[in-house]
Enzyme design. Structure first.
Site, PDB file in Angstrom:
ATOM      1  N   GLU A 271      -1.345  89.728  60.582  1.00  0.00           N
ATOM      2  CA  GLU A 271      -1.778  90.324  59.321  1.00  0.00           C
ATOM      3  C   GLU A 271      -1.845  89.337  58.150  1.00  0.00           C
ATOM      4  O   GLU A 271      -1.110  89.479  57.165  1.00  0.00           O
ATOM      5  CB  GLU A 271      -0.851  91.490  58.955  1.00  0.00           C
ATOM      6  CG  GLU A 271      -0.769  92.559  60.033  1.00  0.00           C
ATOM      7  CD  GLU A 271      -0.033  93.816  59.563  1.00  0.00           C
ATOM      8  OE1 GLU A 271       0.616  93.771  58.511  1.00  0.00           O
ATOM      9  OE2 GLU A 271      -0.125  94.833  60.269  1.00  0.00           O
TER      10      GLU A 271
ATOM     11  N   GLU B 161      -0.819  96.666  67.215  1.00  0.00           N
ATOM     12  CA  GLU B 161       0.256  97.481  66.632  1.00  0.00           C
ATOM     13  C   GLU B 161      -0.285  98.859  66.283  1.00  0.00           C
ATOM     14  O   GLU B 161      -1.407  98.985  65.775  1.00  0.00           O
ATOM     15  CB  GLU B 161       0.825  96.887  65.330  1.00  0.00           C
ATOM     16  CG  GLU B 161       1.774  95.743  65.525  1.00  0.00           C
ATOM     17  CD  GLU B 161       2.321  95.185  64.211  1.00  0.00           C
ATOM     18  OE1 GLU B 161       2.454  95.952  63.230  1.00  0.00           O
ATOM     19  OE2 GLU B 161       2.594  93.976  64.180  1.00  0.00           O
TER      20      GLU B 161
HETATM   21  C1  FCB Z   1       2.969  96.015  60.074  1.00  0.00           C
HETATM   22  C2  FCB Z   1       3.796  94.771  60.354  1.00  0.00           C
HETATM   23  C3  FCB Z   1       5.034  95.030  61.180  1.00  0.00           C
HETATM   24  C4  FCB Z   1       5.708  96.328  60.816  1.00  0.00           C
HETATM   25  C5  FCB Z   1       4.699  97.455  60.776  1.00  0.00           C
HETATM   26  C6  FCB Z   1       5.305  98.793  60.461  1.00  0.00           C
HETATM   27  O1  FCB Z   1       2.212  95.821  58.935  1.00  0.00           O
HETATM   28  O2  FCB Z   1       3.031  93.832  61.052  1.00  0.00           O
HETATM   29  O3  FCB Z   1       5.893  93.928  61.041  1.00  0.00           O
HETATM   30  O4  FCB Z   1       6.401  96.188  59.645  1.00  0.00           O
HETATM   31  O5  FCB Z   1       3.698  97.169  59.833  1.00  0.00           O
END
Ligand code: FCB
Length: 464
Positions: free
Chosen positions: A166, A369
């Site tokens: 990110e 994620e």
């Molecule tokens: C994302 C991050 C991760 C975690 C999730 C909930 O933005 O990459 O580290 O904090 O959110």
């Protein structure tokens, strides 16, 4: 009953990051990162919590790998702490830091779990921040040196390396809103940071390809949110389009070799001096595009907000978690959009410079994620009945399936997170794990969602 089958060889995984789980900030020669510094400043993290102990993964990694194995998860995305390997960010390598990740990687391989190693999940070495951090171009070159060291040491066993997690969040939350380390509030610093993060991806990709001991895939993970206008009003539509620069600011350079930053008045002033000849060409070097999907954004025109003249609204009839709106269709719409605009043979972007042999293949797409914070707790019998997470996962995974049905070759899905952990500025409040962690005793307990996810993997699909 609905039954959704995923393609053969679909990758089911789970993810964590170093600062959020490891603890052991001063052990075996580790240097100080910006998150060590930031979390110790009063008022920056909820309840003034920090990652000093986190979930003590540094000492309990064997138990944690066993948990991954017991859940039947065959791919694990984790990050390396730059400051364990290079305590000052550059210069002297700390062999004890490499040795920790050797133990972790070997333990994973012992159980046939494929390691996906991420080089940077926000924990920049403090000495590099002291020299300007990501707004300083030199940091990109320091990152490439670190990448080469990791590649030299681990690519006999590790076949997939992600450079960044990110970069948009690292730049904006770290240098514009100041909610994350290093806590700076300066839009110009943010734009510079973003460009140098992306440049460092390209430089690192080159360094890794040059030193890798075997054919290797290089990935990056982006946080992306589909944008929706709050109404049919042209002003809102234009505002949503402007906000979409938040997606395109990383996608365009990585996949098209262009940047949308000039579209912002502030960007125009900057980009001529910031983006040097050849930079954009270097950035476009990728085998795996990982997307993190948590939320969509509904946007309205708002002249009070500088730069974007737009702000987010929260539809009142939606469901919300403690952090975000829950909108599963956004997963589908995002995957479709990325495929159409960037990855399909009909998209406007030309083939990428990546590909394991530098052969111009288009990058693979995976969800690196997705997850939800739920205020979980142990019931009287020691079970964690996190039905809300199960429903969330079912709804989101079904949308991944829908995208695959509609022709998007999504290769994998990683759940955030393996276990409850330190959620940045929100401290230990939000729990994202498939495994519950009692923060007093650090005891791990597999939640109902963990068993549910194990079953999804076993069946390579969903039944509901
Ligand atoms: C994302 C991050 C991760 C975690 C999730 C909930 O933005 O990459 O580290 O904090 O959110």
């Amino acid at each position: 009953m609905t039954s959704l089958k995923f393609p053969k060889h679909f990758i089911w995984g789970t993810a964590t990051s170093a600062y959020q789980i490891e603890g052991a900030p001063n052990v075996n020669g580790k240097g100080v990162s910006i998150w060590d510094t930031f979390s110790h400043k009063p008022g920056r993290v909820a309840n003034n919590e920090n990652g000093d102990v986190a979930v003590d993964h540094y000492h309990r990694y064997k138990d944690d790998v066993k948990l991954i194995a017991d859940l039947g998860i065959r791919t694990y995305r984790f990050s390396l702490a730059w400051t364990r390997i290079l305590p000052d960010g550059t210069g002297k390598v700390n062999s004890k830091g490499l040795a920790f990740y050797d133990r972790l990687v070997d333990e994973l391989l012992k159980y046939n779990i494929e390691p996906y190693a991420c080089l940077f999940h926000w924990d920049l070495p403090q000495p590099l921040q002291d020299k300007g951090g990501w707004p300083n171009r030199d940091t990109a070159y320091a990152f490439a040196d670190y990448a080469r060291i990791v590649s030299d040491h681990f690519t006999d066993r590790v076949k997939v390396i992600f450079t960044h997690n990110e970069p948009w969040n690292a730049a904006i939350m770290g240098y514009v809103t100041g909610q994350y380390a290093p806590g700076i509030k300066n839009p110009i610093a943010g734009i510079k940071a973003l460009h140098h993060l992306l440049l460092s991806h390209g430089l690192a990709a080159e360094a890794i390809r040059a030193s890798a001991k075997q054919s290797i895939k290089i990935g990056i993970t982006l946080n992306l949110s589909p944008m929706y206008p709050a109404s049919k009003d042209e002003k809102d539509i234009a505002a949503a389009r402007r906000f979409d620069i938040g997606n395109r600011a990383t996608l365009d350079p990585l996949l098209k070799g262009t940047t949308p930053l000039q579209e912002l008045a502030i960007g125009k002033v900057l980009t001529s001096s910031l983006i040097k000849a050849g930079d954009l060409e270097k950035i476009r070097n990728l085998d795996i595009l990982g997307i993190n999907y948590y939320l969509r954004m509904v946007i309205k025109h708002d002249s009070k907000i500088p730069i974007f003249n737009a702000s987010q609204v929260f539809p009142h009839d939606s469901e919300y978690s403690t952090m975000w709106e829950i909108y599963p269709e956004g997963m589908y719409e995002l995957l479709m959009r990325i495929w159409k605009d960037y990855l399909s043979p009909h998209s406007a972007s030309s083939p990428n410079r990546g590909g394991t042999k530098g052969d111009g293949q288009r990058p693979e797409l995976m969800v690196t994620e997705n997850g939800v914070p739920v205020p979980d707790g142990l019931d009287f019998d020691g079970r964690v009945r996190d039905e809300r997470r199960i429903r969330y996962l079912q709804d989101h995974i079904a949308q991944v399936h829908r995208a695959i049905q509609d022709g998007v070759p999504v290769k994998g899905y990683f759940h955030w997170s393996l276990m409850d952990n330190f959620e940045w500025a929100l401290g230990y409040g939000p729990r994202f794990g498939l495994v519950y962690v009692d923060y007093k005793t650090l005891k791990r307990t597999v939640k109902d969602s963990g068993r549910w996810f194990a079953n999804v993997i076993r069946q390579n699909g969903l039944k509901f």
